[in-house]
Scaffold this active site. Structure first.
Site, mmCIF file in Angstrom:
data_model
loop_
_atom_site.group_PDB
_atom_site.id
_atom_site.type_symbol
_atom_site.label_atom_id
_atom_site.label_comp_id
_atom_site.label_asym_id
_atom_site.label_seq_id
_atom_site.Cartn_x
_atom_site.Cartn_y
_atom_site.Cartn_z
ATOM 1 C CD GLU A 40 -2.713 1.268 3.201
ATOM 2 O OE1 GLU A 40 -3.520 1.311 2.989
ATOM 3 O OE2 GLU A 40 -1.818 0.298 3.934
ATOM 4 C CE LYS A 111 -7.183 0.855 3.911
ATOM 5 N NZ LYS A 111 -5.793 0.991 4.718
ATOM 6 C CB CYS A 148 -4.123 -1.961 4.772
ATOM 7 S SG CYS A 148 -2.242 -1.774 6.543
#
Length: 263
Positions: A40, A111, A148
């Site tokens: 990321e 995300k 993440c």
């Protein structure tokens, strides 16, 4: 299929970061990898980008995406990497892009789970994605894209597996803190074990992030791992037969009695 995970410490210079991505992509290809996973914020860390973040996204995302596509085609290796993508609004998306070994965009994942935890509020800087999860085909694997904080949501990775994923690609900027290293390793192994799938994870090594990139097999065995090296690459043979064997001896996906999400 050989899969690589690359960890490094990007700076405020997007061009310099892309040069590191280029060097590490070449290294992965030379090692025989068919896929290399970058962290990321491979494009630029939010803390280094300046404000407003959407201005950085508008200025640099198109060039970054074109750059990783060019590198993939040049070296004949698929690339997964994260950056900030314009949303058309005041906040950008935190996006993971996957490109094929021919340089074609296979998919992008914006995300969904923003890091509003541990006294940090990502939602103040990033627009939440509303399209996902995303699975792409690379070589013999269906690869689920994980960004993440998504790792803390087992229903998210299970949804990817329901969509056919047998390898989870995790791009992260895993922040340091009490017990955070333990959370990282535990969650990576848990997601592999409960889904009987490969997990290949790459994390930043900026001063606030832990590195510790890792590859875990479908029975939870750590097949390769890095420490806090500022710039390093791991390469693992992700064996489809290992997945088939794990799902035979440990048929948790078949034995479930409660199924939520796509079927």
């Amino acid at each position: 299929m050989k899969v690589a995970a690359a960890q490094y410490a990007p700076t405020a210079d997007v061009g310099a970061n892309l040069e590191v991505v280029a060097s590490m992509t070449a290294e992965a290809a030379a090692a025989g990898a068919e896929l290399v996973v970058f962290p990321e914020e491979a494009m630029i860390p939010a803390e280094a980008a300046g404000k407003p973040l959407h201005a950085t996204a508008e200025a640099h995302w198109p060039g970054f995406l074109a750059g990783i596509s060019r590198l993939a085609a040049e070296h004949g290796v698929a690339v997964i990497a994260g950056g900030y993508e314009p949303s058309g609004g005041s906040l950008p998306y935190n996006t993971i892009a996957a490109v094929s070994a021919e340089g074609e965009l296979l998919g992008r994942y914006r995300k969904m789970h923003l890091y509003d935890a541990f006294d940090y509020r990502e939602s103040s800087e990033v627009q939440r994605g509303d399209e996902g999860p995303v699975v792409v085909r690379i070589g013999e694997f269906n690869v689920g894209l994980v960004n993440c904080y998504d790792l803390r949501f087992p229903e998210f990775t299970r949804a990817l597996v329901e969509m056919g994923a047998d390898l989870l690609s995790v791009s992260a900027a895993w922040v340091r803190g009490p017990l955070k290293e333990d959370h990282w390793t535990t969650l990576l192994r848990s997601r592999a074990i409960e889904n009987t799938c490969w997990v290949v994870a790459a994390s930043l090594t900026t001063p606030d992030c832990i590195g510790m990139s890792m590859a875990v097999d479908p029975l939870g065995v750590v097949r390769a791992a890095l420490g806090e090296e500022e710039r390093s690459l791991l390469v693992v043979e992700a064996d489809k037969h290992r997945t088939d064997r794990a799902r035979t001896v440990l048929p948790v996906l078949r034995n479930r009695r409660i199924i939520i999400g796509p079927r």
